[in-house]
Scaffold this motif. Structure first.
Motif, PDB file in Angstrom:
ATOM      1  N   ARG A  96       9.908  10.105  -2.837  1.00 42.77           N
ATOM      2  CA  ARG A  96      11.367   9.664  -2.093  1.00 42.77           C
ATOM      3  C   ARG A  96      11.323   9.345  -0.604  1.00 42.77           C
ATOM      4  O   ARG A  96      10.478  10.085  -0.076  1.00 42.77           O
ATOM      5  CB  ARG A  96      11.947  10.879  -2.428  1.00 42.77           C
ATOM      6  N   VAL A  97      12.030   8.404  -0.409  1.00 45.70           N
ATOM      7  CA  VAL A  97      11.935   8.047   1.171  1.00 45.70           C
ATOM      8  C   VAL A  97      12.483   9.052   1.882  1.00 45.70           C
ATOM      9  O   VAL A  97      11.923   9.191   2.977  1.00 45.70           O
ATOM     10  CB  VAL A  97      12.647   6.513   1.178  1.00 45.70           C
ATOM     11  N   ALA A  98      13.225  10.074   1.408  1.00 44.52           N
ATOM     12  CA  ALA A  98      13.703  10.892   2.393  1.00 44.52           C
ATOM     13  C   ALA A  98      12.849  12.090   2.516  1.00 44.52           C
ATOM     14  O   ALA A  98      13.199  12.891   3.133  1.00 44.52           O
ATOM     15  CB  ALA A  98      15.230  11.312   1.906  1.00 44.52           C
ATOM     16  N   ASP A  99      12.152  12.457   1.470  1.00 44.92           N
ATOM     17  CA  ASP A  99      11.214  13.300   1.352  1.00 44.92           C
ATOM     18  C   ASP A  99       9.714  13.398   1.741  1.00 44.92           C
ATOM     19  O   ASP A  99       9.049  14.069   2.552  1.00 44.92           O
ATOM     20  CB  ASP A  99      11.402  14.177   0.144  1.00 44.92           C
ATOM     21  N   ALA A 100       9.129  12.144   1.338  1.00 47.22           N
ATOM     22  CA  ALA A 100       7.789  12.008   1.219  1.00 47.22           C
ATOM     23  C   ALA A 100       7.176  11.772   2.933  1.00 47.22           C
ATOM     24  O   ALA A 100       8.023  11.122   3.734  1.00 47.22           O
ATOM     25  CB  ALA A 100       7.248  10.848   0.769  1.00 47.22           C
ATOM     26  N   SER A 101       6.275  12.381   3.295  1.00 48.57           N
ATOM     27  CA  SER A 101       5.421  12.071   4.701  1.00 48.57           C
ATOM     28  C   SER A 101       5.175  10.559   4.729  1.00 48.57           C
ATOM     29  O   SER A 101       4.882   9.879   3.612  1.00 48.57           O
ATOM     30  CB  SER A 101       4.527  12.867   4.934  1.00 48.57           C
ATOM     31  N   TYR A 102       5.028  10.072   5.892  1.00 48.36           N
ATOM     32  CA  TYR A 102       4.508   8.711   6.066  1.00 48.36           C
ATOM     33  C   TYR A 102       3.314   8.531   5.221  1.00 48.36           C
ATOM     34  O   TYR A 102       2.926   7.372   4.733  1.00 48.36           O
ATOM     35  CB  TYR A 102       4.361   8.246   7.662  1.00 48.36           C
ATOM     36  N   ASP A 103       2.183   9.568   5.627  1.00 42.74           N
ATOM     37  CA  ASP A 103       0.630   9.569   4.775  1.00 42.74           C
ATOM     38  C   ASP A 103       1.057   9.421   3.295  1.00 42.74           C
ATOM     39  O   ASP A 103       0.508   8.718   2.638  1.00 42.74           O
ATOM     40  CB  ASP A 103      -0.026  10.748   5.252  1.00 42.74           C
ATOM     41  N   GLU A 104       1.872  10.362   2.940  1.00 43.63           N
ATOM     42  CA  GLU A 104       2.222  10.076   1.390  1.00 43.63           C
ATOM     43  C   GLU A 104       2.810   9.020   0.949  1.00 43.63           C
ATOM     44  O   GLU A 104       2.356   8.368  -0.261  1.00 43.63           O
ATOM     45  CB  GLU A 104       3.028  11.545   1.127  1.00 43.63           C
ATOM     46  N   TRP A 105       3.602   8.620   1.504  1.00 40.32           N
ATOM     47  CA  TRP A 105       4.293   7.194   1.089  1.00 40.32           C
ATOM     48  C   TRP A 105       3.122   6.280   1.192  1.00 40.32           C
ATOM     49  O   TRP A 105       3.111   5.174   0.103  1.00 40.32           O
ATOM     50  CB  TRP A 105       5.499   6.798   2.572  1.00 40.32           C
ATOM     51  N   GLN A 106       2.401   5.833   2.261  1.00 40.85           N
ATOM     52  CA  GLN A 106       1.061   5.055   2.199  1.00 40.85           C
ATOM     53  C   GLN A 106       0.280   5.270   1.039  1.00 40.85           C
ATOM     54  O   GLN A 106      -0.144   4.041   0.349  1.00 40.85           O
ATOM     55  CB  GLN A 106       0.383   5.220   3.477  1.00 40.85           C
ATOM     56  N   ALA A 107      -0.124   6.310   0.852  1.00 43.48           N
ATOM     57  CA  ALA A 107      -0.979   6.607  -0.386  1.00 43.48           C
ATOM     58  C   ALA A 107      -0.478   6.158  -1.608  1.00 43.48           C
ATOM     59  O   ALA A 107      -1.105   5.584  -2.502  1.00 43.48           O
ATOM     60  CB  ALA A 107      -1.420   8.142  -0.334  1.00 43.48           C
ATOM     61  N   ALA A 108       0.970   6.613  -1.843  1.00 43.79           N
ATOM     62  CA  ALA A 108       1.399   6.302  -3.012  1.00 43.79           C
ATOM     63  C   ALA A 108       1.599   4.623  -3.227  1.00 43.79           C
ATOM     64  O   ALA A 108       1.499   4.215  -4.682  1.00 43.79           O
ATOM     65  CB  ALA A 108       2.835   6.953  -3.302  1.00 43.79           C
ATOM     66  N   TRP A 109       1.876   4.073  -2.369  1.00 42.01           N
ATOM     67  CA  TRP A 109       2.017   2.672  -2.392  1.00 42.01           C
ATOM     68  C   TRP A 109       0.662   1.929  -2.711  1.00 42.01           C
ATOM     69  O   TRP A 109       0.439   0.989  -3.355  1.00 42.01           O
ATOM     70  CB  TRP A 109       2.892   2.038  -1.188  1.00 42.01           C
ATOM     71  N   ARG A 110      -0.362   2.322  -2.006  1.00 43.78           N
ATOM     72  CA  ARG A 110      -1.589   1.682  -1.952  1.00 43.78           C
ATOM     73  C   ARG A 110      -1.979   1.977  -3.407  1.00 43.78           C
ATOM     74  O   ARG A 110      -2.787   1.051  -4.026  1.00 43.78           O
ATOM     75  CB  ARG A 110      -2.464   2.450  -0.770  1.00 43.78           C
ATOM     76  N   GLU A 111      -2.186   3.066  -3.716  1.00 41.38           N
ATOM     77  CA  GLU A 111      -2.687   3.578  -5.160  1.00 41.38           C
ATOM     78  C   GLU A 111      -1.961   2.904  -6.326  1.00 41.38           C
ATOM     79  O   GLU A 111      -2.717   2.297  -7.273  1.00 41.38           O
ATOM     80  CB  GLU A 111      -2.667   5.099  -5.582  1.00 41.38           C
ATOM     81  N   THR A 112      -0.735   2.541  -6.348  1.00 36.42           N
ATOM     82  CA  THR A 112       0.021   2.033  -7.235  1.00 36.42           C
ATOM     83  C   THR A 112      -0.353   0.518  -7.235  1.00 36.42           C
ATOM     84  O   THR A 112      -0.434   0.080  -8.471  1.00 36.42           O
ATOM     85  CB  THR A 112       1.648   2.359  -7.068  1.00 36.42           C
ATOM     86  N   ILE A 113       0.110  -0.212  -6.080  1.00 34.99           N
ATOM     87  CA  ILE A 113      -0.302  -1.545  -6.115  1.00 34.99           C
ATOM     88  C   ILE A 113      -1.593  -2.070  -6.335  1.00 34.99           C
ATOM     89  O   ILE A 113      -1.855  -2.965  -7.074  1.00 34.99           O
ATOM     90  CB  ILE A 113       0.088  -2.116  -4.596  1.00 34.99           C
ATOM     91  N   ASP A 114      -2.687  -1.167  -5.919  1.00 32.44           N
ATOM     92  CA  ASP A 114      -3.937  -1.628  -6.153  1.00 32.44           C
ATOM     93  C   ASP A 114      -4.328  -1.560  -7.604  1.00 32.44           C
ATOM     94  O   ASP A 114      -5.172  -2.541  -8.319  1.00 32.44           O
ATOM     95  CB  ASP A 114      -5.063  -0.672  -5.567  1.00 32.44           C
ATOM     96  N   VAL A 115      -3.894  -0.654  -8.609  1.00 28.16           N
ATOM     97  CA  VAL A 115      -3.918  -0.757  -9.976  1.00 28.16           C
ATOM     98  C   VAL A 115      -2.932  -1.790 -10.676  1.00 28.16           C
ATOM     99  O   VAL A 115      -3.307  -2.726 -11.507  1.00 28.16           O
ATOM    100  CB  VAL A 115      -3.856   0.675 -10.369  1.00 28.16           C
ATOM    101  N   ASN A 116      -1.614  -1.465 -10.530  1.00 26.85           N
ATOM    102  CA  ASN A 116      -0.588  -1.996 -11.133  1.00 26.85           C
ATOM    103  C   ASN A 116      -0.432  -3.556 -11.249  1.00 26.85           C
ATOM    104  O   ASN A 116      -0.101  -4.183 -12.022  1.00 26.85           O
ATOM    105  CB  ASN A 116       0.761  -1.385 -11.089  1.00 26.85           C
ATOM    106  N   LEU A 117      -0.746  -4.045  -9.839  1.00 27.62           N
ATOM    107  CA  LEU A 117      -0.554  -5.402  -9.498  1.00 27.62           C
ATOM    108  C   LEU A 117      -1.973  -5.747  -9.212  1.00 27.62           C
ATOM    109  O   LEU A 117      -2.271  -7.074  -9.901  1.00 27.62           O
ATOM    110  CB  LEU A 117       0.391  -5.440  -8.343  1.00 27.62           C
ATOM    111  N   LEU A 118      -2.535  -5.457  -8.481  1.00 22.02           N
ATOM    112  CA  LEU A 118      -3.803  -6.281  -8.035  1.00 22.02           C
ATOM    113  C   LEU A 118      -4.801  -6.028  -9.034  1.00 22.02           C
ATOM    114  O   LEU A 118      -5.472  -7.167  -9.388  1.00 22.02           O
ATOM    115  CB  LEU A 118      -4.451  -5.678  -6.397  1.00 22.02           C
TER     116      LEU A 118
END
Length: 253
Positions: A96-118
């Motif tokens: 959640r944008v209001a709760d996640a740290s910036y590192d957690e935000w980055q990790a979630a996006w990278r892991e998800t995009i790397d598999v689901n899209l790329l």
């Protein structure tokens, strides 16, 4: 040419898709990333002969290429690809944008995009190039999500990745049509997989079921039936489409 590669086929929707194709006479490459026992159970339960296991991490471009090449080496030219593997929403990757740290935000996006899209785009490239070289027709079906349209506020990377996968599929439908390769997507809503058992059996289970006027959630077999249809020669004119599979729980204009 009834050879199909199903990514993320070790359980859940992927297992149901692999089973549906095998029952229809396809030879199936059952892909898994880490859970060999689950993938082996899928393989052992498939009707028919000639099915194989293929492993690899789709987040790694070289492994994605190796997955496609291994499936082709063991089956022959892969005529159908089902992009089902995904990093799915879980307690471990909520951001959640209001709760996640910036590192957690980055990790979630990278892991998800790397598999689901790329990952999906890379293996699509490899399978499509082999099909083009063979001169044979083929099909690609992407397993997207209702969340691409409804929104995923707790898992925005997931919603965005599935929306991008839908858009990617439509681009490929245009690009690959001259080569007689059809590309379509399905967008399931909530599905009763093993991963969702606790949610459906918990305090919010009824609320989840009540999202649909049918008063239930979808089944993996219903998703598999739609994927099998979109991969059939008779569905070529559906290329470029995104088929909603959510029991009227979300209607888009």
């Amino acid at each position: 040419m009834k050879n199909v590669l199903v990514t993320g086929a070790s359980r859940g929707i992927g297992r149901a898709i692999a089973t549906a194709f095998a029952a229809d006479g396809y030879r199936v490459a059952v892909h898994y990333a880490s859970s060999r026992p689950d993938a082996a159970a899928t393989l052992d339960a498939l009707p028919g002969d000639g099915h194989v296991l293929v492993s690899g991490d789709l987040a790694d471009p070289q492994q994605a290429r190796a997955i496609a090449e291994t499936a082709a080496d063991r089956l022959g030219v892969v005529g159908t690809l089902v992009n089902n593997a995904a990093v799915a929403p879980s307690a471990a990757n909520i951001h959640r944008v209001a709760d996640a740290s910036y590192d957690e935000w980055q990790a979630a996006w990278r892991e998800t995009i790397d598999v689901n899209l790329l990952g999906a785009s890379n293996i699509t490239y490899c399978v499509a190039r082999a099909l083009i070289a063979s001169g044979e027709p083929g099909t690609i079906v992407n397993v997207g999500s209702r969340g691409a349209f409804k929104g995923e506020p707790d898992y925005p990377a997931y919603g965005a990745s599935k929306a991008a996968l839908h858009a990617f599929g439509q681009s490929m439908a245009i690009a690959l049509a001259p080569h007689a390769i059809g590309v379509a997507s399905v967008a399931p809503g909530f599905v009763s997989t093993e991963r969702q058992a606790d949610k459906l059996g918990g305090a919010h289970g009824d609320a989840i079921r009540d999202q649909s006027p049918f008063g239930r959630v979808g089944t993996p077999e219903e998703v598999a039936a739609a994927v099998l249809f979109l991969a059939s020669p008779g569905a070529q004119w559906a290329s470029g489409s995104i088929l909603d599979l959510n029991g009227a729980s979300y209607l888009r204009s």
